[in-house]
Design a protein around this motif. Structure first.
Motif, PDB file in Angstrom:
ATOM      1  N   SER A  81       0.841  -1.204   0.000  1.00 32.29           N
ATOM      2  CA  SER A  81       0.000   0.000   0.000  1.00 32.29           C
ATOM      3  C   SER A  81       0.869   1.244   0.000  1.00 32.29           C
ATOM      4  N   ALA A 134      -6.797   1.773  -4.598  1.00 30.50           N
ATOM      5  CA  ALA A 134      -6.872   2.220  -3.199  1.00 30.50           C
ATOM      6  C   ALA A 134      -7.778   1.322  -2.373  1.00 30.50           C
ATOM      7  N   THR A 141      -6.293   1.115   3.111  1.00 25.81           N
ATOM      8  CA  THR A 141      -6.412   2.569   3.204  1.00 25.81           C
ATOM      9  C   THR A 141      -7.550   2.918   4.147  1.00 25.81           C
ATOM     10  N   TYR A 181      -4.204  11.625  -4.890  1.00 20.46           N
ATOM     11  CA  TYR A 181      -4.141  11.095  -6.252  1.00 20.46           C
ATOM     12  C   TYR A 181      -4.398  12.213  -7.272  1.00 20.46           C
ATOM     13  N   ASN A 228      -6.872   9.843   0.253  1.00 23.68           N
ATOM     14  CA  ASN A 228      -6.138   9.161  -0.804  1.00 23.68           C
ATOM     15  C   ASN A 228      -6.511   9.736  -2.167  1.00 23.68           C
TER      16      ASN A 228
END
Length: 196
Positions: free
Chosen positions: A57, A66, A120, A130, A126
């Motif tokens: 991860s 994710a 996650t 991204y 996240n």
């Protein structure tokens, strides 16, 4: 200039996007090496009868990756304790171990392995990271494009156009540097700014 702006497309994908030769080669090499590494890990697992694999991860993973990262999957799809491999995004181009995916898998033996990666917790954070990395990639492409223009004017000997193009390049590099400095989780990757 028109030819330089368009470039020489090496590949046109299903969405109609044109890839430069350097971008396509980088993507193909990265994806192929990751795919081979994953296939070797799966073959090694099969040789020893190991059905469980651990996925690593990292922050800022692609949306499909994710939700799968940090998990231990059962490739035999029989476990009641672990999620089945068939429920992962494996096999999708933008999924786990797909095109440009940076994830890796390892055989996992319960009671022997020490779990190193975890799912996650905050998918929103996240996704935010991204999206920031995607803006960074766009700015890096702009820097490369401007460098190609500088190279064009230098090659044909047009010093005035070269100076103007070099000023634009400095502005684009400054914009990229400023964007990275304003986002603490981003890091400058000068190799992504180079023109081969």
């Amino acid at each position: 200039e028109e030819f330089n702006n368009k470039g020489i497309p090496a590949f046109v994908d299903k969405k109609g996007r044109e890839w430069t030769p350097e971008a396509y080669v980088n993507m193909a090499m990265r994806s192929t090496s990751n795919t081979m590494a994953a296939e070797i890990q799966m073959a090694r697992s099969d040789d020893y009868g190991i059905n469980l694999v651990e996925v690593d991860s990292h922050p800022g993973a692609r949306p499909k990756c994710a939700r799968d990262q940090g998990k231990i999957f059962d490739r035999a799809n029989k476990s009641k304790k672990y999620p089945h491999w068939s429920t992962s995004s494996y096999g999708d181009p933008d999924g786990l171990l797909g095109i440009n995916c940076g994830h890796h898998i390892w055989p996992y033996i319960e009671g022997v392995n020490i779990r190193r990666h975890f799912p996650t917790d905050d998918l929103d954070a996240n996704d935010k990271l991204y999206k920031q990395t995607q803006v960074q990639r766009s700015l890096e492409r702009g820097v490369r494009k401007q460098k190609r223009e500088c190279m064009l004017f230098d090659e044909i000997g047009d010093q005035e156009a070269f100076k103007a193009s070099a000023a634009k390049l400095k502005a684009k590099e400054s914009q990229l540097k400023s964007y990275i400095n304003n986002h603490e989780d981003l890091h400058r990757r000068k190799d992504r700014e180079q023109v081969v």
